[in-house]
Design a protein around this motif. Structure first.
Motif, PDB file in Angstrom:
ATOM      1  N   LEU A  29       0.813  -1.211   0.000  1.00  0.00           N
ATOM      2  CA  LEU A  29       0.000   0.000   0.000  1.00  0.00           C
ATOM      3  C   LEU A  29       0.848   1.263   0.000  1.00  0.00           C
ATOM      4  O   LEU A  29       0.579   2.213  -0.741  1.00  0.00           O
ATOM      5  CB  LEU A  29      -0.942  -0.003   1.215  1.00  0.00           C
ATOM      6  CG  LEU A  29      -1.835   1.230   1.391  1.00  0.00           C
ATOM      7  CD1 LEU A  29      -2.928   1.255   0.326  1.00  0.00           C
ATOM      8  CD2 LEU A  29      -2.450   1.247   2.792  1.00  0.00           C
ATOM      9  N   VAL A  30       1.888   1.273   0.822  1.00  0.00           N
ATOM     10  CA  VAL A  30       2.681   2.495   0.983  1.00  0.00           C
ATOM     11  C   VAL A  30       3.811   2.602  -0.044  1.00  0.00           C
ATOM     12  O   VAL A  30       4.433   3.659  -0.157  1.00  0.00           O
ATOM     13  CB  VAL A  30       3.280   2.581   2.406  1.00  0.00           C
ATOM     14  CG1 VAL A  30       2.177   2.646   3.445  1.00  0.00           C
ATOM     15  CG2 VAL A  30       4.219   1.415   2.694  1.00  0.00           C
ATOM     16  N   THR A  31       4.091   1.530  -0.774  1.00  0.00           N
ATOM     17  CA  THR A  31       5.249   1.536  -1.668  1.00  0.00           C
ATOM     18  C   THR A  31       4.898   1.577  -3.155  1.00  0.00           C
ATOM     19  O   THR A  31       5.643   2.157  -3.952  1.00  0.00           O
ATOM     20  CB  THR A  31       6.117   0.286  -1.418  1.00  0.00           C
ATOM     21  OG1 THR A  31       5.288  -0.888  -1.504  1.00  0.00           O
ATOM     22  CG2 THR A  31       6.773   0.351  -0.046  1.00  0.00           C
ATOM     23  N   LEU A  32       3.776   0.982  -3.551  1.00  0.00           N
ATOM     24  CA  LEU A  32       3.455   0.906  -4.973  1.00  0.00           C
ATOM     25  C   LEU A  32       3.205   2.262  -5.632  1.00  0.00           C
ATOM     26  O   LEU A  32       3.610   2.456  -6.792  1.00  0.00           O
ATOM     27  CB  LEU A  32       2.263  -0.025  -5.203  1.00  0.00           C
ATOM     28  CG  LEU A  32       2.563  -1.527  -5.094  1.00  0.00           C
ATOM     29  CD1 LEU A  32       1.328  -2.334  -5.442  1.00  0.00           C
ATOM     30  CD2 LEU A  32       3.722  -1.933  -5.999  1.00  0.00           C
ATOM     31  N   LEU A 155       8.605   0.264   3.370  1.00  0.00           N
ATOM     32  CA  LEU A 155       9.467   1.410   3.059  1.00  0.00           C
ATOM     33  C   LEU A 155      10.936   1.072   3.245  1.00  0.00           C
ATOM     34  O   LEU A 155      11.793   1.499   2.455  1.00  0.00           O
ATOM     35  CB  LEU A 155       9.076   2.605   3.938  1.00  0.00           C
ATOM     36  CG  LEU A 155       7.717   3.242   3.604  1.00  0.00           C
ATOM     37  CD1 LEU A 155       7.341   4.275   4.659  1.00  0.00           C
ATOM     38  CD2 LEU A 155       7.742   3.878   2.219  1.00  0.00           C
ATOM     39  N   LEU A 156      11.247   0.289   4.291  1.00  0.00           N
ATOM     40  CA  LEU A 156      12.632  -0.132   4.517  1.00  0.00           C
ATOM     41  C   LEU A 156      13.129  -0.973   3.350  1.00  0.00           C
ATOM     42  O   LEU A 156      14.246  -0.772   2.844  1.00  0.00           O
ATOM     43  CB  LEU A 156      12.716  -0.933   5.814  1.00  0.00           C
ATOM     44  CG  LEU A 156      14.104  -1.491   6.165  1.00  0.00           C
ATOM     45  CD1 LEU A 156      15.085  -0.357   6.486  1.00  0.00           C
ATOM     46  CD2 LEU A 156      14.008  -2.450   7.359  1.00  0.00           C
ATOM     47  N   ALA A 157      12.291  -1.895   2.871  1.00  0.00           N
ATOM     48  CA  ALA A 157      12.687  -2.796   1.786  1.00  0.00           C
ATOM     49  C   ALA A 157      12.946  -2.033   0.493  1.00  0.00           C
ATOM     50  O   ALA A 157      13.986  -2.216  -0.154  1.00  0.00           O
ATOM     51  CB  ALA A 157      11.610  -3.863   1.575  1.00  0.00           C
ATOM     52  N   ILE A 158      12.036  -1.159   0.091  1.00  0.00           N
ATOM     53  CA  ILE A 158      12.190  -0.481  -1.199  1.00  0.00           C
ATOM     54  C   ILE A 158      13.286   0.576  -1.155  1.00  0.00           C
ATOM     55  O   ILE A 158      13.975   0.818  -2.156  1.00  0.00           O
ATOM     56  CB  ILE A 158      10.839   0.129  -1.660  1.00  0.00           C
ATOM     57  CG1 ILE A 158      10.906   0.434  -3.165  1.00  0.00           C
ATOM     58  CG2 ILE A 158      10.474   1.369  -0.854  1.00  0.00           C
ATOM     59  CD1 ILE A 158       9.564   0.770  -3.786  1.00  0.00           C
ATOM     60  N   GLN A 159      13.491   1.194   0.018  1.00  0.00           N
ATOM     61  CA  GLN A 159      14.516   2.223   0.130  1.00  0.00           C
ATOM     62  C   GLN A 159      15.921   1.636   0.245  1.00  0.00           C
ATOM     63  O   GLN A 159      16.882   2.183  -0.296  1.00  0.00           O
ATOM     64  CB  GLN A 159      14.228   3.130   1.335  1.00  0.00           C
ATOM     65  CG  GLN A 159      13.006   4.027   1.136  1.00  0.00           C
ATOM     66  CD  GLN A 159      12.574   4.734   2.408  1.00  0.00           C
ATOM     67  OE1 GLN A 159      13.184   4.570   3.469  1.00  0.00           O
ATOM     68  NE2 GLN A 159      11.516   5.510   2.318  1.00  0.00           N
ATOM     69  N   GLN A 160      16.039   0.513   0.934  1.00  0.00           N
ATOM     70  CA  GLN A 160      17.355  -0.070   1.177  1.00  0.00           C
ATOM     71  C   GLN A 160      17.773  -1.094   0.121  1.00  0.00           C
ATOM     72  O   GLN A 160      18.946  -1.202  -0.221  1.00  0.00           O
ATOM     73  CB  GLN A 160      17.381  -0.738   2.563  1.00  0.00           C
ATOM     74  CG  GLN A 160      17.160   0.218   3.718  1.00  0.00           C
ATOM     75  CD  GLN A 160      18.278   1.236   3.855  1.00  0.00           C
ATOM     76  OE1 GLN A 160      19.457   0.923   3.649  1.00  0.00           O
ATOM     77  NE2 GLN A 160      17.928   2.482   4.184  1.00  0.00           N
ATOM     78  N   ILE A 165      13.398  -6.871  -4.168  1.00  0.00           N
ATOM     79  CA  ILE A 165      13.355  -7.441  -2.816  1.00  0.00           C
ATOM     80  C   ILE A 165      11.983  -7.188  -2.192  1.00  0.00           C
ATOM     81  O   ILE A 165      11.441  -8.037  -1.473  1.00  0.00           O
ATOM     82  CB  ILE A 165      14.474  -6.848  -1.934  1.00  0.00           C
ATOM     83  CG1 ILE A 165      15.852  -7.201  -2.514  1.00  0.00           C
ATOM     84  CG2 ILE A 165      14.355  -7.345  -0.493  1.00  0.00           C
ATOM     85  CD1 ILE A 165      16.128  -8.686  -2.595  1.00  0.00           C
ATOM     86  N   LEU A 166      11.416  -6.022  -2.470  1.00  0.00           N
ATOM     87  CA  LEU A 166      10.076  -5.707  -1.970  1.00  0.00           C
ATOM     88  C   LEU A 166       9.070  -6.745  -2.447  1.00  0.00           C
ATOM     89  O   LEU A 166       8.272  -7.263  -1.645  1.00  0.00           O
ATOM     90  CB  LEU A 166       9.649  -4.314  -2.435  1.00  0.00           C
ATOM     91  CG  LEU A 166       8.205  -3.913  -2.134  1.00  0.00           C
ATOM     92  CD1 LEU A 166       8.043  -3.581  -0.659  1.00  0.00           C
ATOM     93  CD2 LEU A 166       7.771  -2.731  -3.006  1.00  0.00           C
TER      94      LEU A 166
END
Length: 404
Positions: A29-32, A155-160, A165-166
């Motif tokens: 929800l917060v990343t797509l 957010l941690l997954a997509i940013q890092q 990986i997300l």
């Protein structure tokens, strides 16, 4: 007198399945939307459709799932839904255009809508009637915990580590929901024959009428909740509290966790009115404190009050919807409640976005506090007054029978 057992293996399994289901939902929800903007070079309106298409397909699929459960059985629908949900998670790796992604979101939403209807119905059947309020409260905690962890993990997954990986992470979590769902064992119930199924299928049977009044109340208040989900982090930036914005839903969840052993038991002992009216006032007061926040203390205090207020109201309303329906109609009641509730979330995200463009967020949340108080009136007319009238009628009928 010993209480009937609540924490059975099946109750834990279905709660875990629900947790992983919603964890996948919140991770994406917060990343797509940002993925659509950055990687697919879509417009802001197209990125917003990532959530809209998902929710709309979930809303449409729920009534169909509710009727299917009544005929085919809860476990069959649950497993089918979780397989669709897990399979759709795999498809995120392939689309290279926004149109392709929206198709995947459509499929994913169908699986999500069916699965949330199924787990909500199954858990209502598993919980002893004498502890339904308490049990539903604990069950909804699995959703609340996913709501806190999902955005952080996503957010941690997509940013890092990036989008690949997300998507791998979302597949793993969706499969975990399927595995825990597979471990749930249900007693077989007699199903109507095929002729009965075909003859009884109608648009009217897609909804459970007894669940509509309390669902309308929940949907009405969900508009305010959507204002929190969508804009509380932006509001925190506006009042120079960005460093603690991520703690808002953490405090919300902690208060829920601490209060749940009491609020659920009180619901079972004293009924929904004793719980709902104070919680509506707490919800309104929490929104008012939020609107006046200028420090970390008041900002997080509002999170606690809203967590105790709205966080208790949602499982209470869902319990009412289930209890007011006949046992074989619980699937439809769950579907009806969640569908109408999600309409409030979707409508709220749109309307609150329009209103927020015309005023600052402090004013928005200030007016929301009074809006919640209107919910007190709505709850009285759509639930309390109706229940009092039904109880009075039953008493009169009972008296007449005794006289005869």
């Amino acid at each position: 007198m010993n209480k009937p057992k609540l924490w059975t293996k099946d109750f834990i399994s279905v709660s875990l399945s629900n947790f992983f289901l919603f964890l996948t939902f919140y991770i994406l929800l917060v990343t797509l939307p940002s993925y659509a903007l950055d990687e697919l070079h879509s417009s802001a309106s197209q990125a917003g459709l990532m959530t809209t298409v998902f929710l709309l397909s979930a809303i449409v699929s729920r009534p169909l799932a509710g009727q299917w459960m009544e005929r085919a059985g809860n476990k069959k629908v649950l497993l089918t839904a979780l397989i669709i949900f897990a399979a759709a998670s795999l498809f995120y790796f392939f689309p290279k255009t926004i149109t392709g992604f929206l198709v995947v979101r459509l499929l994913h939403g169908i699986g999500f809508g069916m699965a949330t209807t199924a787990v909500g119905t199954i858990v209502a059947d598993l919980i002893p009637a004498a502890r339904r309020g308490e049990g539903m409260g604990y069950f909804v905690m699995s959703t609340n915990m996913a709501m806190v962890m999902g955005p952080f993990v996503g957010l941690l997954a997509i940013q890092q580590w990036g989008a690949k990986i997300l998507f791998i992470l979302s597949v793993i979590v969706a499969i975990a929901s399927l595995i825990t769902g597979l471990s749930v064992k249900l007693t077989k119930t007699e199903q109507p024959n095929q002729i009965e199924v075909l003859s009884s299928f109608s648009f009217r049977n897609l909804f459970e009428a007894s669940a509509v009044p309390i669902a309308v109340v929940g949907s009405f208040l969900a508009i305010v909740y959507s204002a929190l989900l969508s804009f509380v982090s932006i509001y925190a930036n506006e009042i120079h509290l960005a460093s603690v914005s991520s703690l808002f839903f953490v405090v919300y969840a902690i208060v829920l966790l601490l209060s749940r052993p009491f609020t659920g038991k009180w619901l079972d002992q004293f009924g929904p009115n004793v719980i709902s009216y104070p919680c509506l006032v707490l919800f309104a007061f929490g929104m008012f404190i939020l609107s006046q926040s200028g420090s970390v203390v008041t900002f997080l205090l509002s999170a606690g009050l809203i967590g105790l207020g709205w966080g208790t109201l949602f499982p209470t309303f869902q319990t009412i919807a289930i209890q007011d329906a006949a046992p074989r109609k619980r699937g439809l009641a769950t579907a009806t409640f969640l569908s109408i509730y999600d309409i409030g979330i979707a409508l709220g995200s749109f309307l609150v976005g329009l209103i927020a463009a015309k005023m600052d967020y402090s004013s928005l949340y200030f007016y929301c506090s009074f809006y919640v108080l209107i919910g007190v009136v709505l709850f009285y007319f759509l639930h309390t007054k109706k229940k009092n009238a039904s109880a009075k009628l039953e008493t009169q009928q009972s008296s007449r029978v005794q006289e005869i």
